[in-house]
Design an enzyme around this catalytic site. Structure first.
Site, PDB file in Angstrom:
ATOM      1  N   ALA A 221      -5.732  10.534 -14.052  1.00 24.62           N
ATOM      2  CA  ALA A 221      -6.880  11.696 -13.359  1.00 24.62           C
ATOM      3  C   ALA A 221      -7.074  12.715 -14.058  1.00 24.62           C
ATOM      4  O   ALA A 221      -7.966  13.357 -14.408  1.00 24.62           O
ATOM      5  CB  ALA A 221      -6.290  11.994 -12.045  1.00 24.62           C
TER       6      ALA A 221
ATOM      7  N   TYR B  37      -1.226   0.004 -16.536  1.00 26.17           N
ATOM      8  CA  TYR B  37      -1.638  -0.885 -15.151  1.00 26.17           C
ATOM      9  C   TYR B  37      -2.812  -1.653 -15.535  1.00 26.17           C
ATOM     10  O   TYR B  37      -3.611  -1.370 -16.624  1.00 26.17           O
ATOM     11  CB  TYR B  37      -1.823   0.279 -14.320  1.00 26.17           C
ATOM     12  CG  TYR B  37      -3.352   1.252 -14.283  1.00 26.17           C
ATOM     13  CD1 TYR B  37      -4.390   0.646 -13.723  1.00 26.17           C
ATOM     14  CD2 TYR B  37      -3.377   2.156 -15.086  1.00 26.17           C
ATOM     15  CE1 TYR B  37      -5.396   1.547 -13.701  1.00 26.17           C
ATOM     16  CE2 TYR B  37      -4.415   3.072 -15.260  1.00 26.17           C
ATOM     17  CZ  TYR B  37      -5.365   2.950 -14.484  1.00 26.17           C
ATOM     18  OH  TYR B  37      -6.560   3.351 -14.676  1.00 26.17           O
TER      19      TYR B  37
ATOM     20  N   TYR C 151       0.699  -1.587 -11.314  1.00 28.21           N
ATOM     21  CA  TYR C 151       1.130  -0.351 -12.177  1.00 28.21           C
ATOM     22  C   TYR C 151       2.535  -0.703 -12.917  1.00 28.21           C
ATOM     23  O   TYR C 151       3.583  -1.424 -12.223  1.00 28.21           O
ATOM     24  CB  TYR C 151       1.362   0.757 -11.327  1.00 28.21           C
ATOM     25  CG  TYR C 151       0.155   1.451 -11.037  1.00 28.21           C
ATOM     26  CD1 TYR C 151      -0.478   2.367 -11.984  1.00 28.21           C
ATOM     27  CD2 TYR C 151      -0.420   1.325  -9.750  1.00 28.21           C
ATOM     28  CE1 TYR C 151      -1.802   2.982 -11.481  1.00 28.21           C
ATOM     29  CE2 TYR C 151      -1.553   1.952  -9.229  1.00 28.21           C
ATOM     30  CZ  TYR C 151      -2.336   2.817 -10.167  1.00 28.21           C
ATOM     31  OH  TYR C 151      -3.337   3.386  -9.606  1.00 28.21           O
TER      32      TYR C 151
ATOM     33  N   ARG D  97       4.636   1.981 -14.532  1.00 25.54           N
ATOM     34  CA  ARG D  97       4.660   3.265 -14.819  1.00 25.54           C
ATOM     35  C   ARG D  97       6.344   3.745 -14.407  1.00 25.54           C
ATOM     36  O   ARG D  97       6.728   5.044 -14.700  1.00 25.54           O
ATOM     37  CB  ARG D  97       3.716   4.186 -14.104  1.00 25.54           C
ATOM     38  CG  ARG D  97       3.745   4.089 -12.734  1.00 25.54           C
ATOM     39  CD  ARG D  97       2.730   4.740 -12.017  1.00 25.54           C
ATOM     40  NE  ARG D  97       2.047   5.881 -12.604  1.00 25.54           N
ATOM     41  CZ  ARG D  97       0.862   6.554 -11.973  1.00 25.54           C
ATOM     42  NH1 ARG D  97       0.162   5.759 -10.930  1.00 25.54           N
ATOM     43  NH2 ARG D  97       0.392   7.489 -12.512  1.00 25.54           N
TER      44      ARG D  97
ATOM     45  N   GLY E 190     -17.752  11.318   0.222  1.00 28.50           N
ATOM     46  CA  GLY E 190     -18.124   9.936  -0.193  1.00 28.50           C
ATOM     47  C   GLY E 190     -19.685   9.724  -0.452  1.00 28.50           C
ATOM     48  O   GLY E 190     -20.137  10.844  -0.843  1.00 28.50           O
TER      49      GLY E 190
ATOM     50  N   ALA F 148     -20.791  16.399  -0.490  1.00 25.15           N
ATOM     51  CA  ALA F 148     -19.503  17.379  -0.620  1.00 25.15           C
ATOM     52  C   ALA F 148     -19.841  18.774  -0.037  1.00 25.15           C
ATOM     53  O   ALA F 148     -21.073  19.047   0.148  1.00 25.15           O
ATOM     54  CB  ALA F 148     -18.930  17.705  -1.888  1.00 25.15           C
TER      55      ALA F 148
ATOM     56  N   GLY G 122     -14.041  10.361  -8.598  1.00 24.06           N
ATOM     57  CA  GLY G 122     -13.572  11.642  -8.343  1.00 24.06           C
ATOM     58  C   GLY G 122     -12.972  12.594  -9.417  1.00 24.06           C
ATOM     59  O   GLY G 122     -13.293  13.821  -9.469  1.00 24.06           O
ATOM     60  N   ASP G 123     -12.519  12.261 -10.334  1.00 27.49           N
ATOM     61  CA  ASP G 123     -12.009  12.993 -11.624  1.00 27.49           C
ATOM     62  C   ASP G 123     -13.233  13.528 -12.337  1.00 27.49           C
ATOM     63  O   ASP G 123     -13.419  14.679 -12.677  1.00 27.49           O
ATOM     64  CB  ASP G 123     -11.374  12.388 -12.693  1.00 27.49           C
ATOM     65  CG  ASP G 123      -9.969  11.467 -12.183  1.00 27.49           C
ATOM     66  OD1 ASP G 123      -9.486  11.955 -11.144  1.00 27.49           O
ATOM     67  OD2 ASP G 123      -9.776  10.374 -12.451  1.00 27.49           O
TER      68      ASP G 123
END
Length: 398
Positions: free
Chosen positions: A48, A103, A119, A121, A240, A244, A318-319
């Site tokens: 992210a 991942y 994952y 990690r 979504g 926003a 989102g990032d």
């Protein structure tokens, strides 16, 4: 170095945004289907915070990523790839005893029941980050420090680090925090909801999805989320396909950075700060001073519709939104335009298979952001749109 006040004074700020967190090598499927049925995978990177750094650098900002990777080939690949976007990786630490995380994921949307992620990690190099082993002079060298709730879930040491970095103190840069609630990372820990709420309330700028707020905190609706998070100067509630809603106050509710505390900047900290709420200009980029008992002023509430997008893969959007919003914040643009830039960055990633892609040029993005509401609502972006010259909606706009 054992704390944020340690070290020697840094030179003038050379970085816009510093992002801290785990980045991993990701393996993308060659075709749709269950992980058990995918015959081969292509290698990429994912994380992210590093995604935000790469998108900001690609958009022309001075971005740095601070993390910890193994002294292995995957760690080499991560650092080299992130650096290839123009991101400063000089403060990344290598761990000879722990591996770089990796991942595998399917091609389906993360929000669907068919989406799978495997994952590897646990015990990664990044999970060993702590208040005792990170380079504070690098973390506090930017105008903005971007963090996420993912890091807090990696280990108790990582959580202690996030608490240290979000603590109010003289010289703290503007802290941007993306909640990024990942339930699978918090398995066995019943405190995920309270921890994420605590960290978000200590930040200056917060990104949170309506869906994750409901899942983590049982809070429904943008107004209710703002009521639970009154402290951040700017709260961005991602809704979504509905877009926003941005809540922005003119003043911070208490002392957080050097200006608010009325003290000198901590050694290694940036003295060129930017306000989350008030658009910055070349003449004034400092946060307004407040006292601990300053009342929180009324919010300006700005709903910003999303774009219609022909989605290829809903991973990394989102990032990208956070990167677009931060980019426009650094440029001192109005709140509506910040959210629109976020939507455009997200649309660029939504129309490619991986987590990262080249964003539209700044000139192109600015033209689209300047569209009137009707033209903005008519936009439909498909794969390859960032390389197109002009959209029909732009042509019809005087």
């Amino acid at each position: 170095m054992s704390g944020p006040a340690a070290g020697t004074a840094a030179a003038a700020t050379t970085t816009d945004v510093v992002c801290l967190g785990e980045s991993m090598v990701t393996f993308l499927p060659s075709q749709p289907g269950r992980l058990a049925d995918v015959p081969s995978f292509g290698r990429g990177i994912g994380g992210a915070e590093s995604n935000v750094a790469c998108a900001l650098a690609a958009a022309g900002h001075r971005a740095a990523w601070v993390g910890r990777v193994g002294a292995d080939g995957f760690g080499d690949h991560l650092v080299e790839t992130i650096a290839s976007y123009g991101v400063d990786t000089s403060a990344v630490r290598r761990d000879p005893a722990r591996p770089t995380g990796v991942y595998f994921r399917t091609a389906t949307d993360r929000g669907t029941d068919t989406h799978e992620v495997a994952y590897y990690r646990a015990g990664s190099a990044a999970s060993a980050m702590s208040p005792e082993n990170v380079p504070y002079e690098a973390l506090f060298a930017g105008r903005v420090l971007h963090l996420s709730g993912i890091t807090a879930a990696l280990s108790p040491d990582c959580l202690a680090l996030l608490r240290e970095l979000t603590a109010p103190r003289p010289g703290r840069p503007l802290v941007s925090f993306d909640v990024n609630h990942r339930p699978h990372l918090w398995r066995g820990c019943a405190e995920d909801a309270s921890v994420l709420l605590e960290l978000a309330r200590r930040a200056d700028l917060v990104f949170v999805g309506e869906d994750e707020a409901e899942e983590a905190w049982g809070i429904v609706g943008a107004e209710a989320i703002r009521a639970a998070l009154p402290e951040p100067s700017v709260l961005v509630v991602k809704r979504g396909s509905a877009g926003a809603t941005v809540f922005a106050s003119e003043l911070r509710p208490g002392p957080r950075g050097a200006e608010a505390a009325g003290g000198n900047a901590a050694p290694g900290a940036s003295t060129d700060t930017v306000s989350a709420a008030t658009p910055a200009t070349s003449a004034d980029t400092t946060c307004p001073a407040t006292s601990a008992d300053t009342a929180t002023p009324a919010d300006t509430v700005t709903p910003v519709p999303a774009l219609r997008v022909d989605v290829v893969a809903a991973v990394g959007a989102g990032d990208a939104f956070a990167a677009g919003f931060l980019s426009a914040t650094l440029r001192g643009l109005p709140v509506r335009d910040r959210a629109r830039h976020g939507h455009l960055m997200a649309a660029a990633v939504l129309t490619v298979p991986g987590d990262l892609t080249d964003p539209p040029s700044r000139d192109r993005a600015d033209r689209l952001v300047a569209l009137d509401d009707a033209a903005w609502g008519r936009l439909r972006l498909a794969p390859g749109w960032t390389a197109a010259d002009r959209a029909p909606e732009e042509v019809r706009t005087p």
